[in-house]
Design a protein around this motif. Structure first.
Motif, PDB file in Angstrom:
ATOM      1  N   TYR A  30       0.956  -1.136   0.255  1.00  0.00           N
ATOM      2  CA  TYR A  30       0.017  -0.092  -0.064  1.00  0.00           C
ATOM      3  C   TYR A  30       0.887   1.207  -0.051  1.00  0.00           C
ATOM      4  O   TYR A  30       2.085   1.409   0.708  1.00  0.00           O
ATOM      5  CB  TYR A  30      -0.979   0.177   1.175  1.00  0.00           C
ATOM      6  N   VAL A  47       0.437   5.490   0.876  1.00  0.00           N
ATOM      7  CA  VAL A  47      -0.190   6.553   1.457  1.00  0.00           C
ATOM      8  C   VAL A  47       0.249   7.774   0.722  1.00  0.00           C
ATOM      9  O   VAL A  47       1.647   8.022   1.020  1.00  0.00           O
ATOM     10  CB  VAL A  47      -0.480   6.588   2.931  1.00  0.00           C
ATOM     11  N   ILE A  48      -0.440   8.431   0.012  1.00  0.00           N
ATOM     12  CA  ILE A  48       0.194   9.727  -0.692  1.00  0.00           C
ATOM     13  C   ILE A  48      -0.266  10.840  -0.087  1.00  0.00           C
ATOM     14  O   ILE A  48      -1.613  11.007   0.065  1.00  0.00           O
ATOM     15  CB  ILE A  48      -0.300   9.652  -2.239  1.00  0.00           C
ATOM     16  N   GLU A 101      -3.126  -3.146   4.288  1.00  0.00           N
ATOM     17  CA  GLU A 101      -3.780  -2.297   5.034  1.00  0.00           C
ATOM     18  C   GLU A 101      -4.093  -2.148   6.514  1.00  0.00           C
ATOM     19  O   GLU A 101      -4.080  -1.378   7.143  1.00  0.00           O
ATOM     20  CB  GLU A 101      -5.432  -2.498   4.471  1.00  0.00           C
ATOM     21  N   TYR A 109      -4.378  20.302   2.065  1.00  0.00           N
ATOM     22  CA  TYR A 109      -3.678  18.914   1.899  1.00  0.00           C
ATOM     23  C   TYR A 109      -4.778  17.874   1.536  1.00  0.00           C
ATOM     24  O   TYR A 109      -5.794  18.071   1.453  1.00  0.00           O
ATOM     25  CB  TYR A 109      -3.163  18.479   3.512  1.00  0.00           C
ATOM     26  N   ALA A 110      -4.138  16.912   0.961  1.00  0.00           N
ATOM     27  CA  ALA A 110      -4.848  15.844   0.354  1.00  0.00           C
ATOM     28  C   ALA A 110      -4.036  14.590   0.783  1.00  0.00           C
ATOM     29  O   ALA A 110      -3.112  14.379   0.442  1.00  0.00           O
ATOM     30  CB  ALA A 110      -5.090  15.814  -1.304  1.00  0.00           C
ATOM     31  N   LEU A 111      -4.894  13.488   1.060  1.00  0.00           N
ATOM     32  CA  LEU A 111      -4.489  12.222   1.366  1.00  0.00           C
ATOM     33  C   LEU A 111      -5.017  11.157   0.541  1.00  0.00           C
ATOM     34  O   LEU A 111      -6.390  11.202   0.581  1.00  0.00           O
ATOM     35  CB  LEU A 111      -4.544  11.954   2.662  1.00  0.00           C
ATOM     36  N   ARG A 112      -4.115  10.371  -0.089  1.00  0.00           N
ATOM     37  CA  ARG A 112      -4.830   9.252  -0.809  1.00  0.00           C
ATOM     38  C   ARG A 112      -4.270   7.925  -0.285  1.00  0.00           C
ATOM     39  O   ARG A 112      -3.002   7.929  -0.198  1.00  0.00           O
ATOM     40  CB  ARG A 112      -4.477   9.727  -2.230  1.00  0.00           C
ATOM     41  N   VAL A 113      -4.963   6.766  -0.400  1.00  0.00           N
ATOM     42  CA  VAL A 113      -4.397   5.409  -0.174  1.00  0.00           C
ATOM     43  C   VAL A 113      -4.645   4.739  -1.562  1.00  0.00           C
ATOM     44  O   VAL A 113      -5.796   4.645  -1.976  1.00  0.00           O
ATOM     45  CB  VAL A 113      -5.218   5.075   0.891  1.00  0.00           C
ATOM     46  N   ALA A 114      -3.635   3.786  -1.980  1.00  0.00           N
ATOM     47  CA  ALA A 114      -3.861   3.188  -2.848  1.00  0.00           C
ATOM     48  C   ALA A 114      -2.947   1.942  -2.758  1.00  0.00           C
ATOM     49  O   ALA A 114      -1.956   1.791  -2.086  1.00  0.00           O
ATOM     50  CB  ALA A 114      -3.055   3.602  -4.350  1.00  0.00           C
TER      51      ALA A 114
END
Length: 115
Positions: A17, A19-20, A71, A98-103
């Protein structure tokens, strides 16, 4: 794992994973640098932590990507009390936006050999 140049996280073969976290600084950065160093060190101690990559441009726009084995590991990191404090300070003091993205990373390539 392949060998990567300095600055690149030592990543395993997928899946894992990412986390961006993208951010724009706010008016004050007092205490930010010290907290960022503490969070990087604390994250590295967490089960399932793989590594981190980070960059900031001349305008202050920053991008940090942390990598996690699964995860459950990234959910556990989100729940660490000192990390929660840092998140709140970021919202209250340090970030204009801010922006947080999980991929979930399913493929990766390294270059130039991986082209």
């Amino acid at each position: 794992m392949s060998t990567r140049p300095p600055g690149f996280a030592p990543l395993p073969d997928p899946p894992y994973y990412a986390v961006i976290f993208a951010s724009l600084p706010g008016a004050s950065d007092e205490g930010y640098g010290a907290m960022a160093e503490q969070m990087a060190a604390l994250a590295a101690e967490q089960p399932g932590y793989i590594g981190m990559e980070s960059a900031r441009d001349a305008t202050g726009f920053g991008l940090t990507v942390s990598y996690w084995a699964d995860e459950a590991a990234l959910i556990a990191w989100k729940a660490v009390a000192k990390h929660q404090l840092a998140q709140q300070l970021g919202k209250d003091r340090w970030y204009r936006h801010y922006a947080l993205r999980v991929a979930k990373v399913e493929r990766q390539y390294d270059g130039p050999e991986g082209r």
